[in-house]
Write a protein that holds these residues in place. Structure first.
Motif, short mmCIF file in Angstrom:
data_model
loop_
_atom_site.label_atom_id
_atom_site.label_comp_id
_atom_site.label_asym_id
_atom_site.label_seq_id
_atom_site.Cartn_x
_atom_site.Cartn_y
_atom_site.Cartn_z
N LYS A 30 106.94 39.99 -9.51
CA LYS A 30 107.87 38.87 -9.55
C LYS A 30 107.84 38.22 -10.93
CE LYS A 30 109.17 34.64 -7.13
NZ LYS A 30 108.83 33.68 -6.04
N ARG A 31 109.02 38.14 -11.57
CA ARG A 31 109.10 37.57 -12.92
C ARG A 31 109.13 36.05 -12.83
NH1 ARG A 31 113.98 38.45 -17.28
NH2 ARG A 31 113.04 37.18 -18.95
N ARG A 32 108.31 35.44 -13.63
CA ARG A 32 108.26 33.99 -13.63
C ARG A 32 108.45 33.48 -15.06
NH1 ARG A 32 106.08 31.46 -9.25
NH2 ARG A 32 105.46 29.71 -10.55
N ARG A 33 109.28 32.41 -15.18
CA ARG A 33 109.43 31.78 -16.49
C ARG A 33 108.27 30.82 -16.71
NH1 ARG A 33 114.37 33.11 -15.00
NH2 ARG A 33 114.34 31.65 -13.25
N GLY A 34 108.00 30.56 -17.99
CA GLY A 34 106.90 29.68 -18.33
C GLY A 34 107.17 28.23 -17.94
N ASN A 35 106.13 27.42 -17.96
CA ASN A 35 106.28 26.01 -17.61
C ASN A 35 107.29 25.33 -18.55
OD1 ASN A 35 104.42 26.20 -15.58
ND2 ASN A 35 102.69 25.59 -16.88
N GLY A 36 108.19 24.59 -17.95
CA GLY A 36 109.18 23.86 -18.72
C GLY A 36 110.44 24.64 -19.03
N GLU A 37 110.44 25.95 -18.74
CA GLU A 37 111.63 26.76 -19.03
C GLU A 37 112.67 26.65 -17.92
OE1 GLU A 37 110.67 30.76 -19.95
OE2 GLU A 37 109.28 30.25 -21.55
N GLY A 38 112.28 26.14 -16.77
CA GLY A 38 113.22 25.91 -15.69
C GLY A 38 113.29 27.04 -14.69
N THR A 39 114.16 26.88 -13.71
CA THR A 39 114.32 27.86 -12.65
C THR A 39 115.76 27.88 -12.17
OG1 THR A 39 113.50 28.57 -10.49
CG2 THR A 39 113.78 26.22 -10.81
N VAL A 40 116.14 28.98 -11.53
CA VAL A 40 117.46 29.08 -10.92
C VAL A 40 117.28 29.46 -9.45
CG1 VAL A 40 118.61 29.70 -13.07
CG2 VAL A 40 117.74 31.50 -11.58
N TYR A 41 118.20 29.01 -8.64
CA TYR A 41 118.12 29.32 -7.21
C TYR A 41 119.51 29.22 -6.61
CZ TYR A 41 117.99 24.19 -7.10
OH TYR A 41 118.26 22.87 -7.31
N LYS A 42 119.66 29.85 -5.46
CA LYS A 42 120.96 29.88 -4.80
C LYS A 42 121.02 28.81 -3.73
CE LYS A 42 124.42 33.18 -3.21
NZ LYS A 42 124.69 34.58 -2.85
N ARG A 43 122.12 28.09 -3.74
CA ARG A 43 122.34 27.07 -2.72
C ARG A 43 123.73 27.29 -2.13
NH1 ARG A 43 121.18 20.94 -4.08
NH2 ARG A 43 119.05 21.71 -3.72
N GLY A 44 123.75 27.79 -0.92
CA GLY A 44 125.03 28.13 -0.31
C GLY A 44 125.64 29.32 -1.00
#
Length: 386
Positions: A30-44
């Motif tokens: 699982k690829r993870r971005r570093g702290n502070g780089e943010g995240t993306v996710y699906k909502r609906g």
């Protein structure tokens, strides 16, 4: 790991099953971005991106944006999210551009000989007292007073300079109108330059308040809002824009005098002693205050000139002072009338002209040097006698 088909136990990271020969799916980390780089996710049905910038006692400091159709769009936008604690520059309306800034935009675009351009540069200084006024708050009386108060060189009338200044201003307006820098006023006419009158004399013929009207204003100070401001303006002599910028920090409580003024030369930062007739009002307005606009809005902020004009005309109507308008909607009495009232009051006081001119302010360099030795006691004797 176990075979995905037959279930036989396999060694870690096995590529094929030794029992059935079926190729195994590689285990993806699982690829993870570093702290502070943010995240993306699906909502609906849409994707969101989100970044955390720190923590405060009240919670997490974050920024997010939703509504992306694909995950890729959300990932591309992620670096654009900014710390909400960093204030974004406030975009002002185009009509809030100062007169001088609009002039500076116009000058390089005007096709004329170097001699003509130099004439415009010199003549436009006539309007220097209101260079920082926004086009939105510009008024015909502001412009006319600049022309009337212009002090030409000794031995000249200054009429030609005033004519060039009027022409230059008209060109600036013609440049700014189609570009949205100038609002429509005066019955829909935006170019105020065409209404200016080039007079040969240095003084304006504007009307001031007479003694009866002054008494009416005084009698309504506690009844009509801003009547006290109008009354004070008549005994201070500052131009409306300078009057609204008077600061409590510049009030000398010991000498009972205030320093202000935004006009050039002798008019800038001049000291005016307070008349006893308005001293109680000034004491009330400065009580327990060390700074801030002396004549402020109810919330303590500085009054805009346009806003003050509205209060001014409304106050005169409530007081019962007749103030008709001409065909262009210009009033007989304007905030500038308070300054003319002050000049009229000075006529009845026996004092040297240089002291009177020091109180009211002028632009001439010769006058400025001549008035530098005026003392507070000289000014006090005049205002005490008003």
């Amino acid at each position: 790991m176990v075979c995905k088909k037959c279930g036989v136990e396999l060694p870690p990271k096995a590529v094929f099953c030794f029992a059935c020969g079926v190729r195994q799916e590689p285990v993806r980390q699982k690829r993870r971005r570093g702290n502070g780089e943010g995240t993306v996710y699906k909502r609906g049905a849409s994707w969101c991106c989100e970044r955390t910038f720190g923590y405060t006692p009240t919670g997490r400091v974050m920024a997010k944006k939703a509504g992306f159709k694909t995950k890729r769009e959300a990932l591309e936008y992620l670096p654009k999210l900014q710390d909400p604690r960093i204030l974004k520059p406030i975009r002002r309306k185009s009509t809030q551009i100062p007169l001088k800034e609009l002039y500076d935009l116009w000058l390089p675009t005007h096709q004329a000989s170097p001699k003509t351009l130099e004439g415009y540069r010199a003549a436009f200084s006539v309007f220097k007292p209101i260079w920082q006024n926004s086009m939105e708050n510009m008024d015909i009386d502001d412009l006319q007073e600049c022309l009337d108060d212009f002090a030409p060189k000794k031995g000249t009338s200054g009429k030609r300079t005033r004519q060039i200044a009027k022409t230059c201003l008209g060109l600036v307006y013609k440049y700014g109108i189609p570009r949205g820098y100038v609002p429509a006023n005066l019955a829909g006419e935006a170019n105020l330059a065409k209404f200016l009158k080039v007079r040969t004399g240095e003084t304006s013929t504007k009307v001031g308040f007479n003694s009866k009207e002054l008494e009416q204003i005084k009698a309504n100070i506690d009844r009509v809002p801003y009547a006290d401001y109008i009354y004070c303006a008549c005994y201070l002599g500052f131009r409306p824009s300078a009057f609204l910028k008077l600061d409590v920090a510049n009030y000398n409580r010991k000498e009972k005098a205030i320093t202000g003024g935004i006009k050039t030369e002798a008019g800038i930062n001049r000291t005016v002693t307070i008349s006893p007739k308005i001293q109680p009002i000034i004491d009330r307005l400065t009580c327990d205050r060390i700074a801030g606009p002396l004549f402020c809005a109810p919330d303590g902020s500085q009054l805009a000139l346009k806003e003050y004009r509205g209060y001014f005309y409304e106050a005169l109507e409530q007081i019962g002072i007749s103030n008709p308008t001409d065909e262009y909607g210009r009033h007989r009495i304007t905030p500038h009338s308070c300054r003319h009232t002050f000049a009229t009051l000075l006529k009845s006081v026996s004092a040297p002209d240089r002291d009177k001119l020091e109180l009211i302010g002028h632009t001439s360099e010769e006058m400025l040097r001549y008035y530098q030795d005026v003392s507070l006691s000289d000014l006090r004797r005049i205002t005490d006698a008003l």
